[in-house]
Design a protein around this motif. Sequence first.
Motif, PDB file in Angstrom:
ATOM      1  N   THR A   2      34.381 -32.715  24.280  1.00 60.10           N
ATOM      2  CA  THR A   2      35.354 -33.153  23.296  1.00 60.10           C
ATOM      3  C   THR A   2      35.754 -31.949  22.463  1.00 60.10           C
ATOM      4  OG1 THR A   2      34.355 -35.353  23.193  1.00 60.10           O
ATOM      5  CG2 THR A   2      35.789 -34.712  21.358  1.00 60.10           C
ATOM      6  N   ALA A   3      37.016 -31.591  22.543  1.00 60.49           N
ATOM      7  CA  ALA A   3      37.541 -30.467  21.776  1.00 60.49           C
ATOM      8  C   ALA A   3      38.368 -31.015  20.621  1.00 60.49           C
ATOM      9  CB  ALA A   3      38.402 -29.576  22.663  1.00 60.49           C
ATOM     10  N   THR A   4      38.235 -30.376  19.472  1.00 60.43           N
ATOM     11  CA  THR A   4      39.000 -30.766  18.294  1.00 60.43           C
ATOM     12  C   THR A   4      40.016 -29.674  17.991  1.00 60.43           C
ATOM     13  OG1 THR A   4      37.079 -31.937  17.405  1.00 60.43           O
ATOM     14  CG2 THR A   4      38.826 -31.378  15.852  1.00 60.43           C
ATOM     15  N   ASN A   5      41.273 -30.057  17.867  1.00 56.54           N
ATOM     16  CA  ASN A   5      42.316 -29.095  17.539  1.00 56.54           C
ATOM     17  C   ASN A   5      42.228 -28.763  16.052  1.00 56.54           C
ATOM     18  OD1 ASN A   5      44.566 -27.500  17.338  1.00 56.54           O
ATOM     19  ND2 ASN A   5      46.034 -29.121  17.735  1.00 56.54           N
ATOM     20  N   VAL A   6      41.910 -27.508  15.748  1.00 51.44           N
ATOM     21  CA  VAL A   6      41.886 -27.036  14.363  1.00 51.44           C
ATOM     22  C   VAL A   6      43.015 -26.029  14.151  1.00 51.44           C
ATOM     23  CG1 VAL A   6      39.432 -27.489  14.014  1.00 51.44           C
ATOM     24  CG2 VAL A   6      40.167 -25.266  14.911  1.00 51.44           C
ATOM     25  N   GLY A   7      43.878 -25.926  15.155  1.00 52.77           N
ATOM     26  CA  GLY A   7      45.006 -25.005  15.098  1.00 52.77           C
ATOM     27  C   GLY A   7      46.279 -25.745  14.736  1.00 52.77           C
ATOM     28  N   LYS A   8      47.378 -25.190  15.158  1.00 55.08           N
ATOM     29  CA  LYS A   8      48.679 -25.782  14.876  1.00 55.08           C
ATOM     30  C   LYS A   8      48.828 -27.113  15.623  1.00 55.08           C
ATOM     31  CE  LYS A   8      50.852 -21.326  14.232  1.00 55.08           C
ATOM     32  NZ  LYS A   8      51.712 -20.298  14.803  1.00 55.08           N
ATOM     33  N   ALA A   9      49.475 -28.061  14.969  1.00 58.99           N
ATOM     34  CA  ALA A   9      49.747 -29.349  15.606  1.00 58.99           C
ATOM     35  C   ALA A   9      50.638 -29.122  16.824  1.00 58.99           C
ATOM     36  CB  ALA A   9      50.423 -30.285  14.618  1.00 58.99           C
ATOM     37  N   ASN A  10      50.484 -29.964  17.816  1.00 58.70           N
ATOM     38  CA  ASN A  10      51.280 -29.904  19.044  1.00 58.70           C
ATOM     39  C   ASN A  10      51.057 -28.623  19.841  1.00 58.70           C
ATOM     40  OD1 ASN A  10      52.468 -32.436  18.433  1.00 58.70           O
ATOM     41  ND2 ASN A  10      53.890 -31.401  17.052  1.00 58.70           N
ATOM     42  N   SER A  11      49.906 -28.005  19.686  1.00 59.12           N
ATOM     43  CA  SER A  11      49.572 -26.827  20.488  1.00 59.12           C
ATOM     44  C   SER A  11      49.181 -27.257  21.886  1.00 59.12           C
ATOM     45  CB  SER A  11      48.410 -26.058  19.854  1.00 59.12           C
ATOM     46  OG  SER A  11      48.782 -25.559  18.595  1.00 59.12           O
ATOM     47  N   VAL A  12      49.317 -26.358  22.851  1.00 60.50           N
ATOM     48  CA  VAL A  12      48.921 -26.603  24.227  1.00 60.50           C
ATOM     49  C   VAL A  12      47.890 -25.548  24.605  1.00 60.50           C
ATOM     50  CG1 VAL A  12      49.684 -26.702  26.628  1.00 60.50           C
ATOM     51  CG2 VAL A  12      51.150 -27.608  24.815  1.00 60.50           C
ATOM     52  N   TYR A  13      46.790 -25.988  25.223  1.00 60.85           N
ATOM     53  CA  TYR A  13      45.715 -25.087  25.626  1.00 60.85           C
ATOM     54  C   TYR A  13      45.468 -25.229  27.121  1.00 60.85           C
ATOM     55  CZ  TYR A  13      44.984 -24.971  20.613  1.00 60.85           C
ATOM     56  OH  TYR A  13      45.171 -24.827  19.268  1.00 60.85           O
ATOM     57  N   THR A  14      45.153 -24.111  27.767  1.00 58.74           N
ATOM     58  CA  THR A  14      44.852 -24.095  29.191  1.00 58.74           C
ATOM     59  C   THR A  14      43.397 -23.673  29.367  1.00 58.74           C
ATOM     60  OG1 THR A  14      47.133 -23.460  29.656  1.00 58.74           O
ATOM     61  CG2 THR A  14      45.527 -23.150  31.427  1.00 58.74           C
ATOM     62  N   PRO A  15      42.565 -24.491  30.002  1.00 58.43           N
ATOM     63  CA  PRO A  15      41.159 -24.136  30.193  1.00 58.43           C
ATOM     64  C   PRO A  15      40.984 -22.905  31.082  1.00 58.43           C
ATOM     65  CG  PRO A  15      41.547 -26.443  30.717  1.00 58.43           C
ATOM     66  CD  PRO A  15      42.881 -25.802  30.531  1.00 58.43           C
ATOM     67  N   LYS A  16      39.972 -22.109  30.782  1.00 55.20           N
ATOM     68  CA  LYS A  16      39.603 -20.966  31.615  1.00 55.20           C
ATOM     69  C   LYS A  16      38.251 -21.306  32.235  1.00 55.20           C
ATOM     70  CE  LYS A  16      38.563 -16.041  31.426  1.00 55.20           C
ATOM     71  NZ  LYS A  16      38.425 -14.880  30.523  1.00 55.20           N
ATOM     72  N   ILE A  17      38.219 -21.394  33.537  1.00 60.31           N
ATOM     73  CA  ILE A  17      37.018 -21.823  34.240  1.00 60.31           C
ATOM     74  C   ILE A  17      36.435 -20.646  35.026  1.00 60.31           C
ATOM     75  CG2 ILE A  17      36.068 -23.444  35.924  1.00 60.31           C
ATOM     76  CD1 ILE A  17      37.276 -24.747  33.374  1.00 60.31           C
ATOM     77  N   ILE A  18      35.156 -20.366  34.772  1.00 65.71           N
ATOM     78  CA  ILE A  18      34.429 -19.348  35.526  1.00 65.71           C
ATOM     79  C   ILE A  18      33.157 -20.017  36.024  1.00 65.71           C
ATOM     80  CG2 ILE A  18      33.268 -17.111  35.424  1.00 65.71           C
ATOM     81  CD1 ILE A  18      35.074 -16.485  32.985  1.00 65.71           C
TER      82      ILE A  18
END
Length: 167
Positions: free
Chosen positions: A137-153
């Motif tokens: 569960t990730a909580t957005n503490v940045g700008k509203a309506n931001s988009v994030y792309t996961p980095k998987i290793i």
Amino acid sequence: MASPHVAGVMALIKKKHPTWSQAAIQSAIITTADDVDLAGNRFIDMKNWKPSNIFARGAGHINPPKAMDPGLVYDRNFNDYIGYMCGLKYNPTLMQRITGRKVNCTTVKNIKPSQLNYPSIMVTLSSKSSNETITRTATNVGKANSVYTPKIIHPANASLILSTNRL
């Protein structure tokens, strides 16, 4: 000397974000750490003198300005750790020493290590093929309506299916 530096960065983040938990601050530090030095070179794995990967170096080097505004954080609370320790089968004496109170693990939802809401994921691999669903569960503490792309290793001998490619 890492410990006093991390403590100082945590204090700075707490000053800027007084409502964030220690886990959220830890998450901000981990998820914004750099995997290159100031010259842009990958860190060296001192064991084999080759560029390191996340399994050799950990999250990387703290980047305090990025940690101040990480975008997303993975938070946990005291009860999550109780469930985690119960899942590890800690005995009642040890649980009381750590938590400062009596804990009855039969009344607590156990949390497997892979399910603790931590910025990285740890799964025990075996020679047998197995499937495990991991949830974060990730909580957005940045700008509203931001988009994030996961980095998987992940290790070469493991396969992975991600349920979403954008948050």
